[in-house]
Design an enzyme around this catalytic site. Structure first.
Site, PDB file in Angstrom:
ATOM      1  N   ASP A   1       0.881  -1.169   0.000  1.00 56.00           N
ATOM      2  CA  ASP A   1       0.000   0.000   0.000  1.00 56.00           C
ATOM      3  C   ASP A   1       0.919   1.219   0.000  1.00 56.00           C
ATOM      4  O   ASP A   1       2.138   1.096   0.174  1.00 56.00           O
ATOM      5  CB  ASP A   1      -0.889  -0.009   1.257  1.00 56.00           C
ATOM      6  N   SER A   2       0.304   2.388  -0.137  1.00 52.89           N
ATOM      7  CA  SER A   2       1.102   3.610  -0.063  1.00 52.89           C
ATOM      8  C   SER A   2       1.565   3.882   1.369  1.00 52.89           C
ATOM      9  O   SER A   2       2.550   4.584   1.567  1.00 52.89           O
ATOM     10  CB  SER A   2       0.261   4.790  -0.556  1.00 52.89           C
TER      11      SER A   2
ATOM     12  N   TYR B   1      -0.958   8.179  -2.655  1.00 56.64           N
ATOM     13  CA  TYR B   1      -1.037   7.886  -4.091  1.00 56.64           C
ATOM     14  C   TYR B   1      -2.268   8.575  -4.721  1.00 56.64           C
ATOM     15  O   TYR B   1      -2.305   8.796  -5.927  1.00 56.64           O
ATOM     16  CB  TYR B   1      -1.230   6.375  -4.323  1.00 56.64           C
TER      17      TYR B   1
ATOM     18  N   CYS C   1      -4.255  -1.651  -1.789  1.00 57.98           N
ATOM     19  CA  CYS C   1      -4.464  -0.216  -1.976  1.00 57.98           C
ATOM     20  C   CYS C   1      -5.473  -0.091  -3.100  1.00 57.98           C
ATOM     21  O   CYS C   1      -5.257  -0.621  -4.196  1.00 57.98           O
ATOM     22  CB  CYS C   1      -3.134   0.435  -2.362  1.00 57.98           C
ATOM     23  N   ASN C   2      -6.589   0.581  -2.818  1.00 55.56           N
ATOM     24  CA  ASN C   2      -7.624   0.704  -3.851  1.00 55.56           C
ATOM     25  C   ASN C   2      -7.133   1.516  -5.030  1.00 55.56           C
ATOM     26  O   ASN C   2      -7.455   1.224  -6.184  1.00 55.56           O
ATOM     27  CB  ASN C   2      -8.863   1.372  -3.262  1.00 55.56           C
ATOM     28  N   THR C   3      -6.345   2.552  -4.734  1.00 56.88           N
ATOM     29  CA  THR C   3      -5.868   3.432  -5.800  1.00 56.88           C
ATOM     30  C   THR C   3      -5.000   2.640  -6.779  1.00 56.88           C
ATOM     31  O   THR C   3      -5.197   2.693  -7.997  1.00 56.88           O
ATOM     32  CB  THR C   3      -5.066   4.596  -5.180  1.00 56.88           C
TER      33      THR C   3
ATOM     34  N   GLU D   1      -3.184   8.941   8.548  1.00 58.49           N
ATOM     35  CA  GLU D   1      -1.739   8.759   8.723  1.00 58.49           C
ATOM     36  C   GLU D   1      -1.250   9.587   9.927  1.00 58.49           C
ATOM     37  O   GLU D   1      -0.268   9.248  10.568  1.00 58.49           O
ATOM     38  CB  GLU D   1      -0.979   9.162   7.448  1.00 58.49           C
TER      39      GLU D   1
ATOM     40  N   CYS E   1     -11.029   2.656   0.199  1.00 55.07           N
ATOM     41  CA  CYS E   1      -9.625   3.001   0.441  1.00 55.07           C
ATOM     42  C   CYS E   1      -9.237   2.179   1.659  1.00 55.07           C
ATOM     43  O   CYS E   1      -9.975   2.166   2.656  1.00 55.07           O
ATOM     44  CB  CYS E   1      -9.489   4.497   0.727  1.00 55.07           C
ATOM     45  N   THR E   2      -8.122   1.493   1.585  1.00 55.55           N
ATOM     46  CA  THR E   2      -7.782   0.577   2.676  1.00 55.55           C
ATOM     47  C   THR E   2      -7.418   1.312   3.968  1.00 55.55           C
ATOM     48  O   THR E   2      -7.312   0.695   5.023  1.00 55.55           O
ATOM     49  CB  THR E   2      -6.641  -0.374   2.262  1.00 55.55           C
ATOM     50  N   HIS E   3      -7.231   2.614   3.882  1.00 53.05           N
ATOM     51  CA  HIS E   3      -7.024   3.380   5.113  1.00 53.05           C
ATOM     52  C   HIS E   3      -8.335   3.534   5.901  1.00 53.05           C
ATOM     53  O   HIS E   3      -8.313   3.666   7.123  1.00 53.05           O
ATOM     54  CB  HIS E   3      -6.532   4.796   4.783  1.00 53.05           C
TER      55      HIS E   3
HETATM   56  N1  DGL Z   1      -4.803   2.983   1.005  1.00 52.05           N
HETATM   57  C1  DGL Z   1      -4.826   3.614  -0.280  1.00 52.05           C
HETATM   58  C2  DGL Z   1      -6.082   3.240  -1.029  1.00 52.05           C
HETATM   59  O1  DGL Z   1      -6.664   2.238  -0.693  1.00 52.05           O
HETATM   60  C3  DGL Z   1      -4.516   4.987  -0.150  1.00 52.05           C
HETATM   61  C4  DGL Z   1      -4.320   5.990  -0.688  1.00 52.05           C
HETATM   62  C5  DGL Z   1      -3.388   7.058  -0.900  1.00 52.05           C
HETATM   63  O2  DGL Z   1      -2.204   6.820  -0.760  1.00 52.05           O
HETATM   64  O3  DGL Z   1      -3.870   8.120  -1.273  1.00 52.05           O
HETATM   65  O4  DGL Z   1      -6.489   3.876  -1.963  1.00 52.05           O
END
Ligand code: DGL
Length: 285
Positions: free
Chosen positions: A29-30, A61, A92-94, A171, A203-205
């Site tokens: 993930d990011s 991301y 990471c969804n992105t 974060e 978004c996994t966050h």
């Molecule tokens: N966890 C990422 C997602 O699922 C995060 C995004 C990001 O870095 O902007 O999209």
């Protein structure tokens, strides 16, 4: 791209034993978001070793271009394959929306993203056929959730909302903060007014904000995310490819960051009850 294929081929050919495959599952993930998926994997597949990379040098991301996100996806996948990953989980969804199709075309190792597991969870949960999706700008702009949900059920009405301020707040560890509540309220108002009964945390966050989001949407909207369904798909892929860890193996989680990041892991450890041991710092080559 050739080197990536070769890395995957080399690792795939190593899997001729019947007694299982001890190599780790590569997850990235990011930042800390993907640890929500790592936690689900640890729970469902305790015998598996997980090698996790949080690309803290380049988080977030979500506001970057499709081309850049795809490049990041290849670079981090290559790092994971170099560590011997037997498959790649794009947590990471992105990156799932914008890099997984290319990664699946190019890499020999199995690659799975979080969009289709999340879409499946939403389709299973909705009763009135009206689903909201929240995610980063890049994820929402890609329309990947609309496509994945409509592939399962074209009759479902999907409304999506980009929430770019949420990842930095998470974060930062501001999971239960008045400011975060205000931001959530503002982002959700337009989609909650559309009679949705299911909200996809795209978004996994965002599962780290579960409590705050739940308070905001109220009891009539179900929150769904990809983590558990994604872990279940990983289990199927491992079994299908004969890649599962040998019985009785002691699994674990190795976290690597592309940049040292203060406070980064404490947030996830506390919120997810995850035990993160020694963290390795490995810059993107
Ligand atoms: N966890 C990422 C997602 O699922 C995060 C995004 C990001 O870095 O902007 O999209």
């Amino acid at each position: 791209m050739k080197t990536l294929k070769q890395a995957g081929e080399a690792s795939a050919t190593g899997n001729t034993r019947n007694e299982g495959d001890e190599r780790p599952i590569g997850v990235f993930d990011s930042g800390i978001g993907g640890l929500t998926v790592a936690a689900a994997l640890r729970q469902l597949l305790p015998e598996e070793r997980i090698y996790y990379i949080g690309d803290t040098a380049r988080v977030p991301y979500g506001g970057k271009s499709a081309q850049t996100i795809e490049r990041y996806g290849f670079e981090i996948s290559q790092m994971l394959l170099k560590q011997g990953a037997k498959m790649i989980v794009v947590a990471c969804n992105t990156a799932s929306a914008l890099a997984v199709p290319a990664l699946q075309r190019v890499l020999e190792a199995p690659v799975i993203g979080v969009i289709s597991p999340g879409a499946a969870a939403a389709v299973a949960a909705t009763r009135n056929g009206r689903v909201g999706v929240i995610g980063t700008r890049a994820t929402v702009g890609s329309k990947a959730y609309e496509q994945a949900i409509h592939a399962l059920n074209p009759g479902i009405h999907v409304v999506a909302q980009a929430c770019p301020l949420l990842v930095p707040l998470i974060e930062e560890g501001w999971l239960e903060d008045a400011l975060t509540t205000q931001v959530i309220e503002r982002y959700l108002a337009p989609i909650l007014s559309q009679d949705i009964d299911t909200l996809v945390l795209g978004c996994t966050h965002y599962p780290l904000l579960h409590k705050a989001l739940e308070q905001q949407v109220g009891p009539n909207v179900v929150l769904v995310d990809s983590a558990r369904n994604c872990a279940a798909e990983v289990m199927e892929i491992l079994r299908g490819h004969g890649l599962s860890a040998p019985d009785g193996t002691k699994g674990g989680l190795q976290v690597t960051l592309t940049d040292p990041s203060v406070g980064f892991l404490g947030v996830a450890e506390a919120a997810l009850g995850l035990k993160v041991g020694e963290v390795e710092i490995r810059p993107v080559p």
